[in-house]
Scaffold this motif. Structure first.
Motif, PDB file in Angstrom:
ATOM      1  N   ASN A 263       0.829  -1.202   0.000  1.00 39.03           N
ATOM      2  CA  ASN A 263       0.000   0.000   0.000  1.00 39.03           C
ATOM      3  C   ASN A 263       0.871   1.263   0.000  1.00 39.03           C
ATOM      4  O   ASN A 263       1.878   1.337   0.702  1.00 39.03           O
ATOM      5  CB  ASN A 263      -0.907  -0.030   1.226  1.00 39.03           C
ATOM      6  CG  ASN A 263      -1.615   1.282   1.451  1.00 39.03           C
ATOM      7  OD1 ASN A 263      -1.133   2.136   2.185  1.00 39.03           O
ATOM      8  ND2 ASN A 263      -2.736   1.476   0.799  1.00 39.03           N
ATOM      9  N   GLU A 264       0.451   2.229  -0.766  1.00 42.01           N
ATOM     10  CA  GLU A 264       1.230   3.464  -0.965  1.00 42.01           C
ATOM     11  C   GLU A 264       1.466   4.219   0.343  1.00 42.01           C
ATOM     12  O   GLU A 264       2.581   4.671   0.622  1.00 42.01           O
ATOM     13  CB  GLU A 264       0.463   4.317  -1.989  1.00 42.01           C
ATOM     14  CG  GLU A 264       1.034   5.653  -2.297  1.00 42.01           C
ATOM     15  CD  GLU A 264       0.542   6.724  -1.364  1.00 42.01           C
ATOM     16  OE1 GLU A 264       1.281   7.681  -1.147  1.00 42.01           O
ATOM     17  OE2 GLU A 264      -0.587   6.592  -0.810  1.00 42.01           O
ATOM     18  N   ALA A 265       0.441   4.367   1.158  1.00 42.63           N
ATOM     19  CA  ALA A 265       0.587   5.124   2.416  1.00 42.63           C
ATOM     20  C   ALA A 265       1.494   4.379   3.396  1.00 42.63           C
ATOM     21  O   ALA A 265       2.261   5.000   4.134  1.00 42.63           O
ATOM     22  CB  ALA A 265      -0.783   5.365   3.042  1.00 42.63           C
ATOM     23  N   ASN A 266       1.413   3.041   3.388  1.00 42.04           N
ATOM     24  CA  ASN A 266       2.312   2.256   4.245  1.00 42.04           C
ATOM     25  C   ASN A 266       3.762   2.477   3.833  1.00 42.04           C
ATOM     26  O   ASN A 266       4.646   2.627   4.682  1.00 42.04           O
ATOM     27  CB  ASN A 266       1.985   0.762   4.145  1.00 42.04           C
ATOM     28  CG  ASN A 266       0.704   0.392   4.869  1.00 42.04           C
ATOM     29  OD1 ASN A 266       0.171   1.201   5.631  1.00 42.04           O
ATOM     30  ND2 ASN A 266       0.201  -0.792   4.624  1.00 42.04           N
ATOM     31  N   LEU A 267       4.001   2.495   2.529  1.00 38.33           N
ATOM     32  CA  LEU A 267       5.374   2.698   2.061  1.00 38.33           C
ATOM     33  C   LEU A 267       5.859   4.105   2.381  1.00 38.33           C
ATOM     34  O   LEU A 267       7.019   4.292   2.750  1.00 38.33           O
ATOM     35  CB  LEU A 267       5.483   2.424   0.561  1.00 38.33           C
ATOM     36  CG  LEU A 267       5.381   0.948   0.161  1.00 38.33           C
ATOM     37  CD1 LEU A 267       5.467   0.796  -1.352  1.00 38.33           C
ATOM     38  CD2 LEU A 267       6.460   0.100   0.831  1.00 38.33           C
ATOM     39  N   ALA A 268       4.986   5.105   2.256  1.00 36.85           N
ATOM     40  CA  ALA A 268       5.389   6.476   2.591  1.00 36.85           C
ATOM     41  C   ALA A 268       5.831   6.524   4.058  1.00 36.85           C
ATOM     42  O   ALA A 268       6.853   7.132   4.393  1.00 36.85           O
ATOM     43  CB  ALA A 268       4.242   7.445   2.340  1.00 36.85           C
ATOM     44  N   ALA A 269       5.083   5.847   4.926  1.00 40.03           N
ATOM     45  CA  ALA A 269       5.447   5.822   6.355  1.00 40.03           C
ATOM     46  C   ALA A 269       6.793   5.129   6.552  1.00 40.03           C
ATOM     47  O   ALA A 269       7.642   5.596   7.319  1.00 40.03           O
ATOM     48  CB  ALA A 269       4.356   5.116   7.163  1.00 40.03           C
TER      49      ALA A 269
END
Ligand SMILES: [Zn+2]
Length: 392
Positions: free
Chosen positions: A187-193
């Protein structure tokens, strides 16, 4: 076929490697003290790590207070391997090739395209082939590809993508079939974190809020990414802001992202001003020209968003909340708008700031994901001091 070099690194080897990466430069005696492993084990493991070109001997260190031989210092070979990162948006693809420490070698951007299950592998293959053709020589070559998906992903299976159809077919299988290194979907938001955690902060408890067409949060708690049972943790865009509100593709009425996503804000401004196309540049310009209607809309966006941020702070008690949004990057004055609403006695001490990784937090997270897997190190920190010092 994936070769045996990707087999899980033995636990003590990973332990030693972690200390070497964290300390930047360390002697065998210090390694023994810091890991609790005896000198013979440290000696055997560092010998193997040197043979595998993960670490090198850098220089003769200073003798300890009690005298004796001067130690040889060891350091992590930060360019021993390569990683590929993709960010698959509904209307763009971004990709980067980097060394395992996140030093970028090449990047490719395709904008205003339609990304679909039918064309995505072809488009990605073109980019992968290009990276393969220009890759510098390293001991381990490319050790992983991680692609960010804007939707719900769990164990490399895409379950739900509200704004494009990547949840059709099996993207992971198709990609793994054309790559001879491990492929991961996340997931994109998980990777950003994960990117913020690994490269831009010394914190152990961090929430990153990604705002694009949707809104997602990535949660890192004590250094571990929290994904939940089905990979749905942090889907704050689908928390309900208004009961009986606007319809959302998820099936709810009144979801936060139908009101506070960048897409919703652009659409609202386009409608209000009679414009065909609005993006973060349009609003940045209007803000700088002190357009009252734009400022009111942006203040409203921050107010609505702060409700979602407040809720997630109440649930996870992070040290820091990082905002990943082109709108907030272009108009950093909007961060104080959020702060003005995050002021209850539980949340007012939480640091809220813009990303330091600019528009690439997700891609950095993709590097971190591949690196964690290859090195078998969780809680990996590869802080880019040159980036952090720019902002602090
Ligand atoms: Zn929803």
């Amino acid at each position: 076929m994936i070769s045996s070099k990707y087999t899980i690194r033995e636990q003590n080897e990973a332990k030693i490697l972690t200390v070497i990466i964290d300390k930047n430069e360390v002697s065998r005696a210090e390694l023994s003290t810091l890991t609790g492993l005896n000198k013979a084990s440290v000696s055997a493991i560092t010998k193997k790590l040197i043979e595998d070109e993960f670490i090198s001997e850098t220089r003769i260190g200073d003798a300890s207070n009690v005298g004796g031989r001067k130690p040889i210092m060891l350091t992590f070979n930060r360019q021993s391997a390569l990683v590929i990162a993709f960010d698959l948006g509904y209307n763009y693809i971004e990709a980067m090739l980097a060394y395992i420490d996140g030093t970028i070698i090449d990047s490719i951007r395709k904008r205003r395209i339609d990304v679909s299950a039918e064309n995505v592998v072809g488009q990605m293959k073109e980019i992968i082939d290009h990276f393969l053709s220009i890759q510098p020589k390293t001991p381990h070559g490319i050790i992983g590809l991680t692609a960010a998906i804007h939707g719900q992903v769990h164990n490399n299976v895409i379950h739900f993508t509200p704004y494009y159809n990547l949840d059709k077919g099996n993207l992971w299988e198709e990609l793994q079939a054309i790559c001879d290194f491990p492929v991961f979907l996340e997931n994109e938001a998980n990777l950003a974190a994960l990117g913020e955690y690994t490269f831009s902060s010394h914190y152990q408890n961090l929430v990153s809020i990604s705002i694009h067409s949707g809104i997602g949060a990535g949660i890192v708690e004590n250094g571990d990414l929290q994904v939940g049972y089905r990979g749905r943790a942090g889907e704050i865009g689908h928390s309900i802001l208004y009961p009986h509100g606007k319809e959302c593709p998820c099936g709810n009425l009144g979801c936060l992202e139908q009101y506070a996503s960048n897409k919703a804000t652009y659409q609202e401004y386009a409608k209000q001003e009679g414009l065909d196309y609005v993006n973060s540049d349009t609003l940045q310009q209007a803000f700088q020209e002190k357009n009252d209607r734009a400022i009111a809309l942006l203040e409203k966006n921050a107010e609505l968003l702060s409700i979602g941020i407040n809720n997630i702070i109440m649930m996870y008690d992070p040290e820091i909340v990082v905002i990943n949004s082109s709108l907030y990057r272009k108009i950093p004055e909007m961060i104080p708008f959020i702060n003005a609403h995050i002021k209850n006695r539980f949340s007012k001490d939480v640091l809220i700031r813009n990303t330091f990784l600019e528009k690439s937090a997700t891609l950095y997270g993709a590097f971190a994901n591949s690196a964690q897997n290859f090195l078998n190190i969780k809680k990996l920190k590869l802080i880019k001091e040159e980036i952090v010092s720019l902002h602090e």
